[in-house]
Scaffold this motif. Sequence first.
Motif, short mmCIF file in Angstrom:
data_model
loop_
_atom_site.label_atom_id
_atom_site.label_comp_id
_atom_site.label_asym_id
_atom_site.label_seq_id
_atom_site.Cartn_x
_atom_site.Cartn_y
_atom_site.Cartn_z
N TYR A 129 0.82 -1.21 0.00
CA TYR A 129 0.00 0.00 0.00
C TYR A 129 0.86 1.26 0.00
N ALA A 130 2.14 1.13 -0.30
CA ALA A 130 3.06 2.26 -0.19
C ALA A 130 2.66 3.43 -1.08
N SER A 131 2.30 3.14 -2.33
CA SER A 131 1.92 4.23 -3.24
C SER A 131 0.62 4.88 -2.80
N ALA A 132 -0.35 4.06 -2.36
CA ALA A 132 -1.61 4.62 -1.87
C ALA A 132 -1.37 5.49 -0.65
N GLU A 133 -0.52 5.03 0.26
CA GLU A 133 -0.19 5.81 1.45
C GLU A 133 0.47 7.13 1.06
N ALA A 134 1.34 7.08 0.05
CA ALA A 134 2.02 8.30 -0.39
C ALA A 134 1.04 9.31 -0.96
N ALA A 135 0.10 8.83 -1.74
CA ALA A 135 -0.91 9.72 -2.31
C ALA A 135 -1.76 10.35 -1.21
N ILE A 136 -2.20 9.53 -0.28
CA ILE A 136 -3.02 10.03 0.83
C ILE A 136 -2.27 11.07 1.65
N ASP A 137 -1.00 10.80 1.92
CA ASP A 137 -0.20 11.69 2.77
C ASP A 137 0.00 13.07 2.16
N VAL A 138 -0.06 13.18 0.83
CA VAL A 138 0.10 14.50 0.21
C VAL A 138 -1.26 15.12 -0.12
N GLY A 139 -2.33 14.48 0.37
CA GLY A 139 -3.66 15.04 0.19
C GLY A 139 -4.32 14.74 -1.13
N ALA A 140 -3.89 13.65 -1.78
CA ALA A 140 -4.49 13.27 -3.07
C ALA A 140 -5.45 12.10 -2.87
N HIS A 141 -6.52 12.08 -3.64
CA HIS A 141 -7.42 10.93 -3.66
C HIS A 141 -6.73 9.76 -4.34
N TRP A 142 -7.28 8.57 -4.15
CA TRP A 142 -6.66 7.35 -4.71
C TRP A 142 -7.74 6.43 -5.26
N ILE A 143 -7.52 5.89 -6.45
CA ILE A 143 -8.36 4.84 -7.03
C ILE A 143 -7.44 3.82 -7.66
N ASP A 144 -7.71 2.53 -7.44
CA ASP A 144 -6.93 1.52 -8.15
C ASP A 144 -7.84 0.47 -8.76
N LEU A 145 -7.27 -0.32 -9.68
CA LEU A 145 -8.00 -1.36 -10.39
C LEU A 145 -7.68 -2.75 -9.83
N ALA A 146 -7.32 -2.80 -8.55
CA ALA A 146 -6.89 -4.07 -7.96
C ALA A 146 -8.01 -5.10 -7.96
N ASP A 147 -7.62 -6.35 -8.23
CA ASP A 147 -8.55 -7.47 -8.09
C ASP A 147 -7.98 -8.57 -7.21
N ALA A 148 -6.82 -8.31 -6.61
CA ALA A 148 -6.18 -9.28 -5.74
C ALA A 148 -6.93 -9.37 -4.41
N THR A 149 -7.29 -10.57 -4.01
CA THR A 149 -8.18 -10.77 -2.86
C THR A 149 -7.67 -10.10 -1.59
N ASN A 150 -6.48 -10.44 -1.17
CA ASN A 150 -5.97 -9.90 0.09
C ASN A 150 -5.78 -8.39 0.03
N TYR A 151 -5.29 -7.91 -1.09
CA TYR A 151 -5.08 -6.47 -1.25
C TYR A 151 -6.40 -5.72 -1.07
N VAL A 152 -7.44 -6.21 -1.73
CA VAL A 152 -8.74 -5.55 -1.67
C VAL A 152 -9.36 -5.63 -0.27
N LEU A 153 -9.31 -6.81 0.34
CA LEU A 153 -9.99 -7.02 1.62
C LEU A 153 -9.30 -6.30 2.78
N ARG A 154 -8.01 -6.08 2.71
CA ARG A 154 -7.27 -5.43 3.80
C ARG A 154 -7.13 -3.92 3.60
N PHE A 155 -7.55 -3.44 2.46
CA PHE A 155 -7.34 -2.04 2.07
C PHE A 155 -7.95 -1.07 3.08
#
Length: 381
Positions: A90-116
């Motif tokens: 989640y490093a890139s998502a965290e980086a976007a959030i930390d600078v005040g940017a919204h985030w959208i991804d096209l993830a379909d990986a089970t663990n990635y999606v469920l723990r997000f």
Amino acid sequence: MMRVVLIGATGAFGSRLARALSQVSDIELVLTSRSLDRAEQLANAISSTDSRAHITACAFEHTADARHSFKKLTAWLVIDASGPFQSASYASAEAAIDVGAHWIDLADATNYVLRFADTLHARARQQGVVAITGASSTPALSYAVAESLTRGWKLVESIDIAIYPGGDAQVGRAVLEAVLSYAGSPVPVWQNNKAATVVGWGTLQRTVIPQIGVRYRAPVTTADAAILPATLGAANVSFDAGLESRLEQFGLLILAQLRKQGWLRHPERLAPLLLRARSLTRLFANDTGGMTVCAQGFDALGKPVCARWQLTARNGDGPNVPILPALAAVRRLLKDDFAPGARHAAGLLSLNEIEAEMAPYSLETFDNTTASVTGLSRAVA
């Protein structure tokens, strides 16, 4: 102008999303790739068409200082279409959030999606931004269809989802790595109101799909097996994929069995080889694919019912389907229509919103409901 940074813009899905976003007014689109030359070539190609957005290019590596990059670009929204998300952090998502940017991804990986949400919700809410994962065929579209089909039902007995990509579709290395990563490994399903597992790509079921033909389908891993039972109360949930090429489908079956027996530990390492092999299998393939969702249960009157939805993609437009939920989410975000925080995309977008994005493509959908269903005997109060 809202600045949208698209990660993986030159990939199989990213390039299609880039072209679609270029038709969205009021945004400035920054296309990124590991190769600046490739990003610039794509930006120039799109800009030469009837683009509504201002488009620039930038080099970007997930391993680089993402916070610095997003801050320097003054990103309003970051969209990740790169993958594979099975091994992503989640490093890139965290980086976007930390600078005040919204985030959208096209993830379909089970663990990635469920723990997000558990990982990022507090962080996103504190920054006052929206972070969305799974804005793709699954779980955004699959959930929207299942919810629409079963709305008002007293009981949902089963939800069966399957995708049938056209054999001529362009597939990138990241997609193949994702597909191979769980071949022969346990993938989650939901059976008889409890979690279970089956072998990814490890079994075959012959299916005849209207307008598409005969396909042999096999289990694949998605977050739907966890999301749909919890939200729609489904007693059984499955998700399969059926490739057009028998060579590819049965080849995956063999790889799955080899891994299950311990003879092949990392099938994803075969992705470059299989990517080259597809240049041959594509010669004998067509450009028609699709997706089906079938639900069985009991309607509002307690009568057995079966509902079916099908999407048919022609003219090679199937790979546009995974980008549609992300595109719909961007339009909603421009209207400031989401509360701050992190969440998966299931339930955020209606089926009507996603289907509205299909207009420019050779995509058609239909659904039907029948009142007589075999195999259902459970009494409904």
